[in-house]
Design an enzyme around this catalytic site. Structure first.
Site, mmCIF file in Angstrom:
data_model
loop_
_atom_site.group_PDB
_atom_site.id
_atom_site.type_symbol
_atom_site.label_atom_id
_atom_site.label_comp_id
_atom_site.label_asym_id
_atom_site.label_seq_id
_atom_site.Cartn_x
_atom_site.Cartn_y
_atom_site.Cartn_z
ATOM 1 N N LYS A 127 0.827 -1.215 0.000
ATOM 2 C CA LYS A 127 0.000 0.000 0.000
ATOM 3 C C LYS A 127 0.854 1.256 0.000
ATOM 4 C CE LYS A 127 -4.271 -1.626 2.202
ATOM 5 N NZ LYS A 127 -5.140 -1.456 3.398
ATOM 6 N N LYS A 208 -8.571 -12.734 -8.948
ATOM 7 C CA LYS A 208 -9.692 -12.752 -8.010
ATOM 8 C C LYS A 208 -10.739 -11.703 -8.368
ATOM 9 C CE LYS A 208 -9.421 -12.346 -3.420
ATOM 10 N NZ LYS A 208 -8.837 -12.224 -2.070
ATOM 11 N N LYS A 211 -13.322 -5.336 -6.703
ATOM 12 C CA LYS A 211 -13.997 -4.146 -7.213
ATOM 13 C C LYS A 211 -13.040 -3.245 -8.003
ATOM 14 C CE LYS A 211 -13.961 -1.683 -2.757
ATOM 15 N NZ LYS A 211 -12.535 -1.717 -2.692
#
Ligand code: TRP
Length: 345
Positions: A127, A208, A211
């Site tokens: 991140k 996978k 969104k």
């Protein structure tokens, strides 16, 4: 892997139910992968465990965000979880920032957490790479997560593979606290759902369902209407050949079979037999129908819940009260053991 058996006493009287906790960030819409891979299993635990389901808004601000979105997503997220079967009459459904103790315990745990333990976290590395300025909250995120778990003395924590490392840190912190200040916390166990429930993108069955899929047609949201769901399944990528069977050479059909198995409860082998001789088009329509049969009631419940803010706030309030009682029990122990003078009341 199945969850540990709930304890019962010799007399057959149920002992206190084991404590389950899991949390999710209030980020937008839930998709079929979240539903079949996680939320459906959480719902099934509600009778046998004392379940805590937290919407972790403190965690949501560790990455850049818009305040208006955070607020809207917190309501939406609660409505979606309730629509999926999390039941405020059975479980503690709460918003993290509504319960006093998460950030307090996080501070105390942070003070015994070596920097090196956090520097190893792969999610932080991933991140932080994407950010121009990395807040220290992103770095200490796993300590807050440990506090979420230990605050309720949860023994079972349903999480995805990606959170396993954070859960190990929570265990290490519990152990270190127990060693430093005497036995206080139960060591939490991860509960990783069945691998069969790994749902992939309809457009790229090797990655996978997510969104952030570059192709929005690859993701089925629990709030999609039947028309949209049907369209997405019709355009799902399939594989060469024409047989409906699972296998490494058939990632597209394998994914559709595991989706169908997830919504119908029938094993993949039985489904392969059902569709022996059927063509891909017929099979895809059948998967779409089965998904619609499962998700349409969820969507309708969601639509009836999401616009009633007062009702959602009442759920948040009751959930926070129940959670707060459990949190207070832990925090009074923690404050005593760590040498704090009791807060004047
Ligand atoms: N980090 C988790 C995620 O992004 C969310 C989370 C926060 C969590 N606190 C938790 C999960 C405690 C389980 C237990 O998915």
């Amino acid at each position: 892997m199945t969850a540990p058996e709930p304890a019962s006493t010799a007399a057959g009287k149920p002992a206190a139910k084991p404590v389950v906790l899991t949390c999710a960030q209030p980020t937008g819409k839930l998709h079929l992968g979240n539903y079949l891979g996680a939320v459906i299993n959480w719902g099934r635990m509600q009778d046998d465990y004392e379940c805590h389901f937290g919407i972790v808004d403190w965690h949501a601000i560790t990455m850049p965000y818009k305040p208006a979105d955070l607020r809207a997503n917190t309501y939406n997220c609660l409505a979606q979880y309730m629509a999926c079967g999390l039941d405020p009459a059975k479980s503690h459904l709460f918003v993290q920032s509504h319960v006093i103790g998460h950030t307090e315990l996080s501070w105390i745990l942070g003070c015994i957490c070596p920097m090196g333990w956090l520097e190893r976290m792969t999610q932080f590395k991933d991140k932080s790479k994407k950010l121009e300025s990395v807040g220290s909250g992103l770095f200490t995120y796993p300590v807050l997560m440990a506090a979420d778990i230990l605050l309720y003395n949860a023994s079972v924590v349903p999480v995805g593979e990606d959170q396993k490392q954070h859960l190990e840190l929570a265990r290490d912190l519990a152990e270190k606290f127990n060693r430093t200040y005497s036995d206080t916390f139960v060591l939490p166990q991860p509960f990783i759902g069945k691998s069969g429930a790994r749902i992939m993108s309809l457009q790229d069955p090797t990655s996978k369902m997510s969104k952030s899929d570059p192709n929005p047609a690859g993701v089925v949201y629990i709030t999609d209407t039947p028309d949209i769901i049907r369209k997405k399944f019709r355009s799902a990528v399939t594989d060469s050949g024409s047989e409906v069977r699972a296998g490494d050479d058939k990632p597209g059909i394998t994914n559709l079979l595991s989706i169908l198995s997830g919504v119908t409860g029938r094993p993949v082998a039985a489904l392969e037999a059902d569709f022996d001789g059927a063509n891909y088009g017929k099979f895809k329509d059948a998967v779409a129908d089965a998904v619609i049969a499962t998700l349409d009631p969820v969507r309708l419940r969601y639509e009836s819940l999401v616009n009633d803010k007062a009702a959602l706030e009442a759920v948040m309030k009751a959930g926070a009260e129940g959670a707060q009682r459990n949190a207070n029990r832990t925090m009074s122990k923690v404050y005593r053991k760590t040498g704090f003078v009791e807060r004047p009341r």
